[in-house]
Design an enzyme around this catalytic site. Structure first.
Site, mmCIF file in Angstrom:
data_model
loop_
_atom_site.group_PDB
_atom_site.id
_atom_site.type_symbol
_atom_site.label_atom_id
_atom_site.label_comp_id
_atom_site.label_asym_id
_atom_site.label_seq_id
_atom_site.Cartn_x
_atom_site.Cartn_y
_atom_site.Cartn_z
ATOM 1 C CD GLU A 197 -3.171 -1.021 2.029
ATOM 2 O OE1 GLU A 197 -3.144 -0.160 2.932
ATOM 3 O OE2 GLU A 197 -4.130 -1.800 1.878
ATOM 4 C CD GLU B 51 -4.182 -5.647 2.998
ATOM 5 O OE1 GLU B 51 -5.072 -4.845 3.359
ATOM 6 O OE2 GLU B 51 -2.987 -5.544 3.345
#
Ligand SMILES: *[C@@H]1O[C@H](CO)[C@@H](O)[C@H](O)[C@H]1NC(C)=O
Ligand SMILES: *[C@@H]1O[C@H](CO)[C@@H](O)[C@H](O)[C@H]1NC(C)=O
Ligand SMILES: *[C@@H]1O[C@H](CO)[C@@H](O)[C@H](O)[C@H]1NC(C)=O
Ligand SMILES: *[C@@H]1O[C@H](CO)[C@@H](O)[C@H](O)[C@H]1NC(C)=O
Length: 373
Positions: free
Chosen positions: A195, A306
């Protein structure tokens, strides 16, 4: 708006990992405090041509990343390795998921600080690496693909890699050491970075290219490498905010793109954050449909490392819907990885850690409904 929400929400989501200062032990289990787009181009140019079943399904086994903040700091006191003994039984969990649910991919997040013992640019810390490797080996033993995920948001201690913070050389050095160690392990995959956010995406893509060069140069020539974009790797922002265009030209040293897979995340709650127990969308039309079209047009693939939601009826409905679409588009989506099992206990909103122990583990309701095969 949705992308902004993606950011702030994911921020909250990840901050749950950094508030582990209030770890509580309840009956031997770790208790986290509280709860802890372009318009879909309906181009008919290319229809899904997949098998209807993605190659990889699995979950995250978190814990070595605990204490990491979205600013790329890590409080090593809060690392909570899921390696059994006094800690949660990550090996047992993966055995369960593999044998009972047909899962074949696990993502093993770890903080950069942890794996180098807090020494930026230093050697892998042998004591810490031994513990992480223990989890990795138990993953490999199931026959699954095991993703090494450096969970640092493109940062070391508040500053962006190659953009005023840690140098590209320091980051490349990390990956050279990891790739050298696992170059002969076919089922290891290299999750370059969890991320990234608020980076200059062109500069970041140049950093990622250097890492690809280093991993391949170290002799890990066949393993999957996951390429992370900006905006917390939001699947919804990947095309619209420049990540796709910037990452597309990255190649292997032989100029091929074999094994270079885009890494995307998606949560389905009201602010796309992964902090709420209820889900409100499957984000197909705003995220997965346009991304599928883009991937097909460019001859590339993505892996959703995710996704998840609360153990609720709404999340079962929307996540199952999202994953059905992803399965239908298995020519461009390699698979998906739920967030999260590992050291999360049953008080965590997005828990996928099975209950029970040993050879008698049971799935949480969302895993049972949508992720088990
Ligand atoms: C790290 O976490 C420990 C345990 O929660 C806490 O006592 C300590 O203050 C934290 N350190 C920093 C620098 O935040
Ligand atoms: C797009 O990137 C810019 C620059 O990093 C960022 O400020 C903005 O929030 C991003 N927008 C979305 C929709 O993610
Ligand atoms: C996801 O779906 C919600 C609800 O329909 C929408 O508000 C949001 O913009 C979507 N986000 C993305 C990134 O697709
Ligand atoms: C890769 O492409 C570059 C630029 O087109 C070229 O100079 C180089 O020779 C190519 N390398 C290989 C191994 O094909």
């Amino acid at each position: 708006m949705c992308e902004l929400d993606d950011q702030s929400s994911d921020f909250q989501h990840k901050n749950e990992l950094s508030v582990l200062s209030s770890i509580l032990f309840v009956g031997g289990a770790l208790a986290l405090p509280g709860n802890v787009a372009a318009r879909a181009s309906t181009s008919t140019a290319a229809a899904p041509s997949g098998t209807g079943k993605v190659k990889y399904v699995g979950v995250n086994v978190a814990g070595f990343d605990f204490g990491v903040g979205t600013d790329g700091t890590q409080n090593l006191t809060n690392v909570y390795p899921p390696i059994g003994g006094q800690y949660p039984d990550g090996a047992g969990q993966m055995n369960h998921f593999s044998t009972k649910d047909g899962m074949n991919i696990f993502r093993l997040p770890v903080g950069w600080q942890y794996i180098v013992g807090g020494q930026l640019g230093g050697n892998l810390n042998s004591a810490n690496l031994a513990k992480y490797d223990q989890l990795l080996q138990s993953c490999l033993k199931t026959g699954a693909v095991c993703i090494i995920d450096i969970h640092n948001y493109a940062r070391w201690n508040g500053k962006i890699i190659g953009q005023g913070g840690a140098t590209n050389a320091q980051f490349v050095n990390l990956w050279t050491q990891i790739a050298t160690r696992y170059k002969s392990t076919a089922n290891v995959a290299f999750g370059v970075m969890n991320e990234p956010h608020d980076v200059d995406i062109k500069e970041w893509a140049a950093t990622v290219q250097l890492v690809v060069n280093a991993i391949r140069g170290a002799g890990a020539t066949t393993q999957m490498i996951l390429l992370p974009g900006n905006d917390y790797t939001s699947a919804g922002a990947f095309i619209t905010n420049g990540s796709g265009a910037a990452l597309l030209p990255i190649t292997n040293p032989d100029n091929s793109t074999t094994g270079l897979i885009f890494d995307v995340h998606k949560y389905l709650d009201s602010d796309n954050s992964g902090t709420h127990a209820e889900c409100v969308t499957d984000n197909i039309s705003t995220a997965f449909q346009p991304l599928a079209t883009w991937l097909r047009t460019n001859g590339r693939q993505a892996l959703n490392t995710e996704t998840g939601g609360g153990n609720t009826a709404s999340c079962a409905m929307y996540l199952c819907s999202q994953l059905a679409f992803v399965n239908e588009n298995s020519d461009v989506y390699l698979g998906y990885v739920g967030w999260s099992a590992g050291s999360f206990d049953q008080t965590y909103t997005l828990v996928m850690t099975p209950t029970g122990s040993g050879n008698n583990m049971q799935d949480t309701s969302l895993v049972k409904a949508c992720l088990a095969r």
